[in-house]
Motif scaffolding. Structure first.
Motif, PDB file in Angstrom:
ATOM      1  N   ALA A 221      12.012 108.194  43.991  1.00 10.63           N
ATOM      2  CA  ALA A 221      13.214 107.446  44.385  1.00 10.63           C
ATOM      3  C   ALA A 221      13.331 107.468  45.904  1.00 10.63           C
ATOM      4  N   ILE A 222      13.423 106.300  46.515  1.00  7.52           N
ATOM      5  CA  ILE A 222      13.673 106.177  47.948  1.00  7.52           C
ATOM      6  C   ILE A 222      14.948 105.350  48.104  1.00  7.52           C
ATOM      7  N   SER A 223      15.995 105.965  48.614  1.00  5.80           N
ATOM      8  CA  SER A 223      17.252 105.245  48.811  1.00  5.80           C
ATOM      9  C   SER A 223      17.472 104.982  50.292  1.00  5.80           C
ATOM     10  N   ASN A 224      18.201 103.918  50.599  1.00  2.80           N
ATOM     11  CA  ASN A 224      18.457 103.529  51.980  1.00  2.80           C
ATOM     12  C   ASN A 224      19.940 103.220  52.135  1.00  2.80           C
ATOM     13  N   HIS A 225      20.634 104.036  52.926  1.00  2.04           N
ATOM     14  CA  HIS A 225      22.040 103.798  53.220  1.00  2.04           C
ATOM     15  C   HIS A 225      22.170 103.441  54.702  1.00  2.04           C
ATOM     16  N   ILE A 226      22.963 102.420  54.993  1.00  7.58           N
ATOM     17  CA  ILE A 226      23.153 101.952  56.358  1.00  7.58           C
ATOM     18  C   ILE A 226      24.651 101.933  56.655  1.00  7.58           C
ATOM     19  N   TYR A 227      25.032 102.531  57.789  1.00  6.15           N
ATOM     20  CA  TYR A 227      26.430 102.639  58.177  1.00  6.15           C
ATOM     21  C   TYR A 227      26.635 102.020  59.550  1.00  6.15           C
ATOM     22  N   GLY A 228      27.801 101.405  59.747  1.00  4.76           N
ATOM     23  CA  GLY A 228      28.203 100.931  61.059  1.00  4.76           C
ATOM     24  C   GLY A 228      29.313 101.797  61.611  1.00  4.76           C
ATOM     25  N   LEU A 229      29.221 102.110  62.914  1.00  3.48           N
ATOM     26  CA  LEU A 229      30.239 102.934  63.563  1.00  3.48           C
ATOM     27  C   LEU A 229      30.527 102.377  64.952  1.00  3.48           C
ATOM     28  N   PRO A 230      31.752 102.568  65.464  1.00  2.00           N
ATOM     29  CA  PRO A 230      32.057 102.137  66.830  1.00  2.00           C
ATOM     30  C   PRO A 230      31.423 103.068  67.860  1.00  2.00           C
ATOM     31  N   ALA A 231      31.295 102.606  69.078  1.00  2.77           N
ATOM     32  CA  ALA A 231      30.644 103.390  70.123  1.00  2.77           C
ATOM     33  C   ALA A 231      31.359 104.715  70.369  1.00  2.77           C
ATOM     34  N   ARG A 232      32.689 104.736  70.202  1.00  2.00           N
ATOM     35  CA  ARG A 232      33.434 105.976  70.486  1.00  2.00           C
ATOM     36  C   ARG A 232      33.118 107.092  69.505  1.00  2.00           C
ATOM     37  N   ALA A 233      32.465 106.748  68.388  1.00  4.89           N
ATOM     38  CA  ALA A 233      32.106 107.767  67.403  1.00  4.89           C
ATOM     39  C   ALA A 233      30.831 108.515  67.757  1.00  4.89           C
ATOM     40  N   LEU A 234      30.169 108.105  68.838  1.00  2.00           N
ATOM     41  CA  LEU A 234      28.855 108.681  69.142  1.00  2.00           C
ATOM     42  C   LEU A 234      28.881 110.203  69.305  1.00  2.00           C
ATOM     43  N   PRO A 235      29.793 110.803  70.090  1.00  3.00           N
ATOM     44  CA  PRO A 235      29.765 112.274  70.216  1.00  3.00           C
ATOM     45  C   PRO A 235      29.949 112.991  68.883  1.00  3.00           C
ATOM     46  N   GLN A 236      30.879 112.522  68.052  1.00  4.51           N
ATOM     47  CA  GLN A 236      31.089 113.154  66.748  1.00  4.51           C
ATOM     48  C   GLN A 236      29.873 112.992  65.843  1.00  4.51           C
ATOM     49  N   LEU A 237      29.264 111.822  65.917  1.00  5.65           N
ATOM     50  CA  LEU A 237      28.103 111.561  65.068  1.00  5.65           C
ATOM     51  C   LEU A 237      26.929 112.451  65.464  1.00  5.65           C
ATOM     52  N   ILE A 238      26.708 112.615  66.765  1.00  7.88           N
ATOM     53  CA  ILE A 238      25.616 113.488  67.218  1.00  7.88           C
ATOM     54  C   ILE A 238      25.868 114.918  66.768  1.00  7.88           C
ATOM     55  N   ASP A 239      27.114 115.377  66.904  1.00  8.94           N
ATOM     56  CA  ASP A 239      27.439 116.733  66.462  1.00  8.94           C
ATOM     57  C   ASP A 239      27.190 116.901  64.971  1.00  8.94           C
ATOM     58  N   ALA A 240      27.552 115.896  64.192  1.00 14.35           N
ATOM     59  CA  ALA A 240      27.386 115.986  62.742  1.00 14.35           C
ATOM     60  C   ALA A 240      25.922 116.051  62.346  1.00 14.35           C
ATOM     61  N   ILE A 241      25.108 115.276  63.029  1.00 13.84           N
ATOM     62  CA  ILE A 241      23.681 115.231  62.684  1.00 13.84           C
ATOM     63  C   ILE A 241      22.947 116.448  63.209  1.00 13.84           C
ATOM     64  N   ASP A 242      23.160 116.765  64.488  1.00 13.75           N
ATOM     65  CA  ASP A 242      22.387 117.838  65.116  1.00 13.75           C
ATOM     66  C   ASP A 242      22.849 119.219  64.669  1.00 13.75           C
ATOM     67  N   GLY A 243      24.052 119.311  64.156  1.00 17.53           N
ATOM     68  CA  GLY A 243      24.586 120.627  63.810  1.00 17.53           C
ATOM     69  C   GLY A 243      24.330 121.049  62.384  1.00 17.53           C
ATOM     70  N   HIS A 244      23.293 120.493  61.753  1.00 18.30           N
ATOM     71  CA  HIS A 244      23.030 120.822  60.355  1.00 18.30           C
ATOM     72  C   HIS A 244      21.518 120.887  60.130  1.00 18.30           C
ATOM     73  N   ASP A 245      21.102 121.774  59.229  1.00 17.00           N
ATOM     74  CA  ASP A 245      19.684 121.902  58.880  1.00 17.00           C
ATOM     75  C   ASP A 245      19.393 120.989  57.695  1.00 17.00           C
ATOM     76  N   TRP A 246      19.040 119.734  57.970  1.00 19.22           N
ATOM     77  CA  TRP A 246      18.865 118.737  56.921  1.00 19.22           C
ATOM     78  C   TRP A 246      17.559 118.918  56.170  1.00 19.22           C
ATOM     79  N   ASP A 247      17.556 118.462  54.937  1.00 22.33           N
ATOM     80  CA  ASP A 247      16.322 118.393  54.159  1.00 22.33           C
ATOM     81  C   ASP A 247      15.340 117.504  54.927  1.00 22.33           C
ATOM     82  N   PRO A 248      14.107 117.949  55.157  1.00 27.07           N
ATOM     83  CA  PRO A 248      13.160 117.132  55.932  1.00 27.07           C
ATOM     84  C   PRO A 248      12.811 115.812  55.264  1.00 27.07           C
ATOM     85  N   ARG A 249      13.152 115.650  53.978  1.00 28.81           N
ATOM     86  CA  ARG A 249      12.902 114.379  53.288  1.00 28.81           C
ATOM     87  C   ARG A 249      13.983 113.336  53.599  1.00 28.81           C
TER      88      ARG A 249
END
Length: 459
Positions: A221-249
């Protein structure tokens, strides 16, 4: 190495051309201009002209060309897929050796190993593996040739889980050396050559005529989710992504274009691919990420429960809409600081269709190989435009941005490095130890500089 005028050694040229099953065109042949133009994947004009272009049909053609070049003091550059933003295989004088016609594919499903010729594209390999339930981390564009992609490291589909770079799935190579000899290199045979082939990049000191690749079970199974966000969300989004040990898949890619206004709800596009063992597995990975997105700031643009490699290829290819391209990149462990720099420069980006991608990579342990750079985040900018008059504006803007990003860099990916503007800094694409070893091996195996080298004075 001095170039030999095309008018000299006429008899030797004729004998060389006559012995090849492949074809040769000199700069004085009426078909040379079209061959030169077609060498570039997008037909872009590069004003660098080899004396000869050889379209090899067999490995014997490659051997004969390399020997002829060594005898007549021509430097050789090699083209396989031709998908180089900088057209780095097009060099003045010397010989352009085009090996794109070597496209054989042999699959051993029991061992999950494929042997491919250097002209094979990602789409061709994927289609050959599908009947066996196998997959390989090809490039995201289906028509990207695998040879240059792999030799430069290969930041491919699901490569964080299958790698951590695509190049580390190479288990052997067949090569033609500067003296015309043919060798097979692996961890056990000619290990120096094997080490160099796994990430040495453009301008290696041998020609790879065959790759032996470790393949993987095709995800169910390969799923693809696409989200749109405003530019002001960039700092929060980076923190959310970089601050977690995600599954490498989980392949997390954030796209940033030129802002279309302060209130553009889709100024940022987050594209997330999950490569699961089941639909439930892929859904769980997607849900874990969605929970960390900035509340009330994102819009779901698409939630596709099942996509294929072909869908991924088409999505990537649909983004290429122009004639002229330029790119540069960095790896970094400081994505928030890098995002601040990008946000300050993107409003002035001259290419309307340009895009900067930030790709989460996590912490990686790399095997010992020529490929030797990493960072938690990969950032690459892809400028594209049609008018030649806009070349300089785009060049200058890209240089300014990546001059600012350089202090944050842990290295660069050679396949998307600005080899037109920064070739003197190509050593940034390798660790200091790997760069030094590559140069030492070049002197050892190509003492007479038969192969053209992309060299820089330092980091």
């Amino acid at each position: 190495m001095s170039a030999v005028p095309a008018t000299a050694f006429a008899d030797e040229y004729r004998r060389f051309v006559a012995q090849l099953p492949g074809k040769v065109r000199s700069r004085y042949h009426p078909e040379y201009a079209s061959w030169h133009r077609q060498a570039s994947w997008n037909g872009r004009h590069f004003s660098r002209y080899p004396e000869l272009i050889v379209h090899a049909a067999t490995v014997d053609d490659i051997v004969a060309t390399v020997k002829f070049a060594a005898q007549r003091q021509h430097r050789v550059s090699v083209r396989a897929g031709g998908h180089s933003y900088a057209g780095c295989f097009l060099q003045d004088n010397g010989i352009l050796l085009d090996i794109s016609a070597l496209r054989e594919i042999e699959v051993d499903p029991q061992r999950a190993v494929a042997r491919i010729g250097p002209g094979v594209t990602g789409r061709q390999l994927t289609n050959a593996l599908l009947p066996h339930g196998l997959a390989f981390p090809t490039g995201h564009g289906g028509d990207v040739g695998l040879s240059g992609f792999l030799l430069g490291g290969g930041l491919g589909i699901n490569s964080t889980a299958w790698g951590p770079m695509s190049v580390f799935n190479i288990i052997g190579v067949d090569v033609v050396m500067a003296d015309g000899s043919v060798r097979h290199a692996s961890a056990d045979a000619h290990p120096d050559l094997f080490w160099a082939a796994r990430g040495g990049g453009p301008g290696l000191f041998f020609v790879v005529t065959g790759f032996y690749l470790r393949c993987h079970a095709l995800p169910r199974a390969i799923s693809n989710h696409i989200y749109g966000l405003p530019a002001r969300a960039l700092p929060q989004l980076i923190d959310a992504i970089d601050g977690h040990d995600w599954d490498p898949r989980l392949q997390i890619m954030l796209g940033m274009g030129r802002p279309q206004g302060e209130n553009d709800p889709h100024a940022l596009v987050l594209n997330v691919l999950a490569f699961g063992d089941s639909a439930a597995d892929a859904d769980a990975m997607q849900a874990a990420l969605a929970k960390r997105l900035p509340p009330s700031l994102f819009t779901v643009l698409a939630a596709l429960p099942q996509v294929s490699f072909e869908d991924i290829y088409r999505q990537s290819e649909a983004m290429l809409v122009s004639k002229n391209y330029r790119t540069d990149n960095v790896f970094t462990d400081r994505p928030q600081d890098a995002a601040d720099i990008l946000a300050s420069h993107l409003p002035a980006m001259p290419a309307v269709a340009g895009m900067t991608l930030m790709i989460w990579r996590g912490r990686q342990a790399l095997p010992d190989a020529a490929y030797s750079v990493s960072g938690r985040c990969f950032i690459s900018t892809y400028l594209q435009w049609n008018e030649d008059a806009d070349d300089e504006r785009n060049r200058q803007w890209l240089a300014r941005v990546y001059d600012r990003l350089a202090p944050l860099s842990t290295g660069s990916y050679v396949n998307e490095f600005d080899l037109e503007g920064r070739q003197a800094r190509i050593a940034r694409c390798y660790s200091a130890q790997s760069w030094e070893r590559l140069q030492r091996l070049r002197r050892q195996y190509d003492a007479h500089a038969v192969f053209h080298a992309l060299e820089g004075p330092g980091r």
